[in-house]
Write an enzyme that holds these catalytic residues in place. Structure first.
Site, PDB file in Angstrom:
ATOM      1  N   TRP A 360       0.799  -1.214  -0.154  1.00 18.18           N
ATOM      2  CA  TRP A 360      -0.021  -0.077  -0.129  1.00 18.18           C
ATOM      3  C   TRP A 360       0.965   1.304   0.103  1.00 18.18           C
ATOM      4  O   TRP A 360       0.193   2.398  -0.414  1.00 18.18           O
ATOM      5  CB  TRP A 360      -0.818   0.030   1.320  1.00 18.18           C
ATOM      6  CG  TRP A 360      -0.213   0.512   2.650  1.00 18.18           C
ATOM      7  CD1 TRP A 360       0.948  -0.330   3.287  1.00 18.18           C
ATOM      8  CD2 TRP A 360      -0.730   1.157   3.604  1.00 18.18           C
ATOM      9  NE1 TRP A 360       1.343   0.178   4.168  1.00 18.18           N
ATOM     10  CE2 TRP A 360       0.086   0.935   4.651  1.00 18.18           C
ATOM     11  CE3 TRP A 360      -1.886   2.096   3.685  1.00 18.18           C
ATOM     12  CZ2 TRP A 360       0.131   1.880   5.815  1.00 18.18           C
ATOM     13  CZ3 TRP A 360      -1.848   2.820   4.833  1.00 18.18           C
ATOM     14  CH2 TRP A 360      -0.982   2.831   6.062  1.00 18.18           C
ATOM     15  N   ASP A 361       2.143   1.209   0.130  1.00 18.06           N
ATOM     16  CA  ASP A 361       3.045   2.018   0.503  1.00 18.06           C
ATOM     17  C   ASP A 361       2.900   3.088  -0.963  1.00 18.06           C
ATOM     18  O   ASP A 361       3.078   4.117  -0.948  1.00 18.06           O
ATOM     19  CB  ASP A 361       4.298   1.711   0.524  1.00 18.06           C
ATOM     20  CG  ASP A 361       4.853   0.645   1.428  1.00 18.06           C
ATOM     21  OD1 ASP A 361       3.946   0.191   2.193  1.00 18.06           O
ATOM     22  OD2 ASP A 361       6.072   0.696   2.021  1.00 18.06           O
ATOM     23  N   GLU A 496       0.132  -3.335  12.512  1.00 19.12           N
ATOM     24  CA  GLU A 496       0.297  -4.864  12.357  1.00 19.12           C
ATOM     25  C   GLU A 496       0.363  -5.436  13.519  1.00 19.12           C
ATOM     26  O   GLU A 496       0.640  -6.682  13.593  1.00 19.12           O
ATOM     27  CB  GLU A 496       1.316  -5.136  11.304  1.00 19.12           C
ATOM     28  CG  GLU A 496       0.902  -4.656   9.913  1.00 19.12           C
ATOM     29  CD  GLU A 496       2.100  -4.703   8.727  1.00 19.12           C
ATOM     30  OE1 GLU A 496       3.009  -4.494   9.421  1.00 19.12           O
ATOM     31  OE2 GLU A 496       1.841  -4.416   7.636  1.00 19.12           O
ATOM     32  N   LYS A 609       2.173  -0.485  16.278  1.00 21.31           N
ATOM     33  CA  LYS A 609       3.330  -0.396  15.405  1.00 21.31           C
ATOM     34  C   LYS A 609       3.147   0.881  14.607  1.00 21.31           C
ATOM     35  O   LYS A 609       4.117   1.580  14.418  1.00 21.31           O
ATOM     36  CB  LYS A 609       3.413  -1.469  14.250  1.00 21.31           C
ATOM     37  CG  LYS A 609       4.103  -1.548  13.504  1.00 21.31           C
ATOM     38  CD  LYS A 609       4.372  -2.739  12.368  1.00 21.31           C
ATOM     39  CE  LYS A 609       5.413  -2.677  11.437  1.00 21.31           C
ATOM     40  NZ  LYS A 609       5.444  -3.699  10.610  1.00 21.31           N
ATOM     41  N   GLN A 610       2.146   1.481  13.950  1.00 19.01           N
ATOM     42  CA  GLN A 610       1.828   2.414  13.522  1.00 19.01           C
ATOM     43  C   GLN A 610       0.399   2.808  13.406  1.00 19.01           C
ATOM     44  O   GLN A 610      -0.377   1.979  13.736  1.00 19.01           O
ATOM     45  CB  GLN A 610       2.477   2.505  11.875  1.00 19.01           C
ATOM     46  CG  GLN A 610       1.851   1.463  10.950  1.00 19.01           C
ATOM     47  CD  GLN A 610       2.499   1.211   9.641  1.00 19.01           C
ATOM     48  OE1 GLN A 610       3.624   1.623   9.322  1.00 19.01           O
ATOM     49  NE2 GLN A 610       1.486   0.417   8.609  1.00 19.01           N
TER      50      GLN A 610
HETATM   51  O1  IFM Z   1       3.644  -1.758   3.858  1.00 16.76           O
HETATM   52  C1  IFM Z   1       4.544  -1.670   4.991  1.00 16.76           C
HETATM   53  C2  IFM Z   1       3.958  -1.978   6.159  1.00 16.76           C
HETATM   54  O2  IFM Z   1       2.805  -0.760   6.649  1.00 16.76           O
HETATM   55  C3  IFM Z   1       4.790  -1.958   7.397  1.00 16.76           C
HETATM   56  N1  IFM Z   1       5.856  -2.811   7.088  1.00 16.76           N
HETATM   57  C4  IFM Z   1       6.500  -2.588   6.206  1.00 16.76           C
HETATM   58  C5  IFM Z   1       5.600  -2.557   4.874  1.00 16.76           C
HETATM   59  C6  IFM Z   1       6.592  -2.128   3.652  1.00 16.76           C
HETATM   60  O3  IFM Z   1       7.078  -0.770   3.579  1.00 16.76           O
END
Ligand code: IFM
Length: 783
Positions: A360-361, A496, A609-610
């Site tokens: 999704w980046d 995550e 995590k985020q």
């Molecule tokens: O897409 C990301 C995810 O949100 C967090 N782990 C790394 C992935 C790739 O950058």
């Protein structure tokens, strides 16, 4: 070599084995069609070298599909009086490399000494052409500094490449020396040499290799051109490699120069016809007359145009300015406007981390940079999601749902490529099953592209079909709850640390947004392009009744609709999870995992995590009141560990959006310096390219306060004290807008044909711009 401007130079001084793989990543050259890591041309023990061709994936001999480590076009060995000039065989007296971000040229100068103390300088310059993306070029110059010597240069194409494929299993506590760092990795073979040799003119060597499972043919042709005639020369053609050997008797202090032009072609290159070898050879032939200098000149001219459209400038803080520019360099070499069948992997083409997979980046972190500075490239990146729509349909069917579901990790076909397990086999990756929000993220990016560029044609060509097919997926995936609402179980938001959750606030809200957008687009096209809409509907069997069903479903999705909702629960039951205090911070003042905790055992805690809710505040800022945005920012920021490089940039922007600039600079640094300072310790595996784009977003959307609101561009600059000015250019609906922001006043110039007007909003006030006329306004931030 002429010294590039230090403000535009990424430099390596001295050869340090411990830092070699870091430099291989940050000194990558590329052009969106390929990326070549900044490895030494002759290699070294422990090197992690690679050239990666966009879209060339293969799964042979590997647990998970890889972006293939393609034939090495650098492949050069130099010997002086029998001494190999490489860091393992000779003493390095002096070594410096400089990547000139302005031109994309990587310059090298190394002085080696032999056992007898005699010194030789090796200089090289390399480029992946931005003017002709099928062309790479290398110049090699050798100077025996203090005696006459016999110099042998062997340079060609080496197809004996492997991908690193499994994490090394070192006994715990054993830190291997850097030259052995990658030794214990399993290596996957993806290439089988199909042909090699020299063309009829005797001047051009070639190598043809096929990827073993995916069957992509790759051809490289290379012309090796000595500037003065060698005393002896000939081609070597051995298993998997072809190279030209040139031998010169060189006087003390004299220099021999050899140039190499390399043409690259594959059987998957869109819009091409003919055998790859013929195309690769034709590329070399077309550039032979201009030689290395011509290739460098043409490429630099193409770079000029890219920077003209994309250069952001921070005045007043050199490191921030450089970090932003360095990130933009990597963004510019990551994408190709001419190939709508590829997107950008999580490590771009600068390393093998995440095996070149697309996340999704691409849509949420990366796309805004391209939409606002290189819209043609943005369109091509979205093209990838159209190209992989059949794979997304298959994935949906595999899961028993309708329409199209995008993969969490996507490669060439759109099938799910996320591994099931961590490399040591202990933890299951639920991301592949549950991070279904990616389909809504793709839809969001399409809408963003159309709104910023005004290119409605994208909807007719690809976007509408994607929106409709993914809407179908959502309505078949939504579950009916007892109270008649619709929800989603067993999902994972961007955070995550928490799997198998229900009613994830981010996912549900984005689904509602997605369905609403699909209905709106359907309505719009019914008015503006009914014939094309009818064609799309016929192709996918879409009825008006189905679209009406999406509208009804959107209204029933369990998502917080109240703009004054206060803190939004990240998922059902989140507020009952255990509070675990963050008690330790690293050198960058970022949170550490609490003792005994790691990525996979935080499920029953409230640590993130985020951000999920904070991300929502960023993507849908008009949906929540300022008070709600602030409440969510404060609540979740205190619980976020930022264990993704995507996290700090979003926190910086939303912090600024809600008026809390406390940690904005720190978050900016964390994002901007992640690879420059290797602050996550894994830059060796490739650039955190989403962080580079996130950094651009912090500058432009965060400190610059530029957002698209109510159909206009709005600005609310709030520069950090240490910046004097922030300058950038964006494209808005086909015209360029030059922006020069300061602490107290800012200037805007619309670059458009005479007479064109555009209204923007600055610090809350409308401002009408007339093409070519600078407008300067007061922009003092709120006290
Ligand atoms: O897409 C990301 C995810 O949100 C967090 N782990 C790394 C992935 C790739 O950058």
């Amino acid at each position: 070599m002429s010294r590039p401007d230090p403000a535009w130079s990424m430099t390596e001084c001295g050869f340090d084995r411990d830092r070699a793989s870091y430099h291989e990543t940050v000194l990558t050259v590329g052009n969106g069609r390929l990326g070549t890591r900044g490895s030494l041309e002759e290699g070294h023990r422990g090197a992690l070298s690679g050239t990666y061709l966009a879209g060339v994936y293969d799964a042979h001999d590997a647990p998970v599909i890889d972006l293939v480590n393609a034939p090495d076009w650098l492949d050069t060995r130099v010997e002086v009086d029998g001494l190999a000039l490489d860091v393992d065989s000779a003493e390095v007296v002096d070594h410096e490399r400089t990547l000139d971000l302005r031109t994309g040229l990587l310059h090298r100068s190394t002085v080696f000494a032999g056992p007898d103390g005699s010194r030789t300088r090796l200089t090289t310059t390399r480029l992946a052409s931005m003017a002709d993306r099928d062309l790479c070029a290398l110049r090699v110059a050798v100077t025996p500094l203090d005696r006459a010597a016999t110099v042998v240069i062997v340079t060609g194409i080496d197809g004996r490449r492997h991908n690193l494929d499994r994490l090394p299993h070192y006994p715990s506590g054993l830190a291997p020396p850097p030259e052995r760092r990658w030794d214990k990795w399993a290596r996957s073979t993806h290439l089988a040499t199909a042909a090699r040799g020299v063309t009829g003119d005797g001047e051009t060597g070639f190598l043809v290799a096929d990827t073993i499972d995916s069957g992509i043919r790759i051809a490289y042709a290379c012309a090796v051109q000595p500037v003065v005639a060698p005393d002896r020369h000939g081609w070597l053609s051995e298993h998997g490699r072809v190279a030209r050997r040139l031998e010169f008797a060189v006087a003390a202090g004299a220099t021999v120069v050899v140039d190499k032009l390399v043409g690259v072609a594959t059987s998957r290159d869109p819009g091409t016809t003919g055998e790859p070898l013929g195309r690769a050879t034709a590329t070399v032939a077309a550039h032979r007359a201009g030689g290395f200098d011509g290739a460098a000149r043409d490429s630099a001219a193409a770079w000029d145009l890219l920077w003209r459209d994309s250069e952001p400038r921070i005045v007043g803080h050199d490191k921030d300015a450089f970090a932003l520019r360095f990130g933009v360099y990597h963004l510019l070499i990551a994408a190709n406007p001419d190939d709508p069948t590829v997107s950008i992997g999580a490590k771009s083409m600068s390393g093998e981390g995440y095996r070149g997979h697309v996340f999704w980046d691409s849509e949420i972190l990366l796309l805004p940079f391209y939409v606002y500075t290189q819209p043609r490239t943005a369109r091509a990146l979205l093209g990838y999601r159209y190209h992989t729509l059949p794979g997304a349909r298959e994935l949906s069917a595999e899961h028993g749902t309708r329409g199209a579901r995008y993969a969490w990790e996507s490669a060439d076909t759109g099938r799910e490529e996320c591994p099931l397990w961590t490399p040591d086999g202990t933890d299951r990756f639920w991301t592949r099953d549950e991070e279904i929000h990616v389909s809504a993220d793709v839809a969001y990016a399409i809408a963003e592209y159309v709104a910023v560029t005004g290119d409605e044609r994208l909807l007719l060509d690809a976007g509408a079909e994607i929106l409709f097919e993914t809407s179908r997926f959502w309505v078949s995936r939504l579950e009916e709850r007892d109270d008649g609402t619709l929800g989603l179980s067993d999902v994972m938001g961007p955070d995550e640390f928490h799997s198998h959750v229900a009613e994830n606030a981010f996912t549900n809200r984005m689904v509602r947004w997605h369905l609403t957008e699909a209905v709106a687009v359907h309505r719009r096209l019914a008015e503006t392009a009914p014939d094309r809409l009818a064609e799309i509907a016929a192709t996918i069997g879409l009825t008006a009744g189905e679209v009406a069903g999406w509208e009804r479903a959107a209204a029933r999705v369990r998502a917080v609709a109240d703009p004054d909702a206060g803190v939004i629960e990240q998922f059902e039951g989140y507020f009952t999870r255990r509070e675990l205090p963050i008690e330790s911070w690293d050198d960058n003042d970022m949170p550490r995992y609490p003792r005994g905790y790691h990525h996979f055992n935080l499920e029953d805690t409230t640590l993130l995590k985020q951000p999920d809710a904070v991300m929502l505040m960023y993507l849908l800022p008009d949906e929540y009141s300022p008070a709600t945005q602030l409440a969510n920012f404060e609540y979740y920021e205190a619980r976020t560990l930022h264990k993704s490089s995507l996290s700090p940039s979003i926190h910086a922007i939303v912090g600024l959006q809600v008026g809390d600039a406390t940690r904005a600079v720190q978050y900016f640094e964390r994002s901007a310096y992640v690879d420059l300072d290797d602050n996550q310790g894994n830059t060796a595996e490739g650039m955190h390219i989403a962080a580079a784009a996130g950094t651009w977003q912090v500058a432009v959307h965060g400190f610059g306060g530029m957002r698209r609101r109510g159909g206009r561009l709005t600005f609310g600059p709030r520069l950090p004290q240490r910046w004097e000015r922030l300058q950038f250019t964006v494209r808005w609906r086909g015209h360029a807008l030059e922006v020069d922001l300061g602490h107290t006043e800012s200037t805007f110039i619309l670059r458009a044909p005479d007479g064109v007007r555009e209204e923007i909003v600055v610090a809350g006030e409308p401002l009408e711009l007339l093409a070519g006329h600078p407008a300067t306004v007061k922009t003092a931030p709120p006290a």
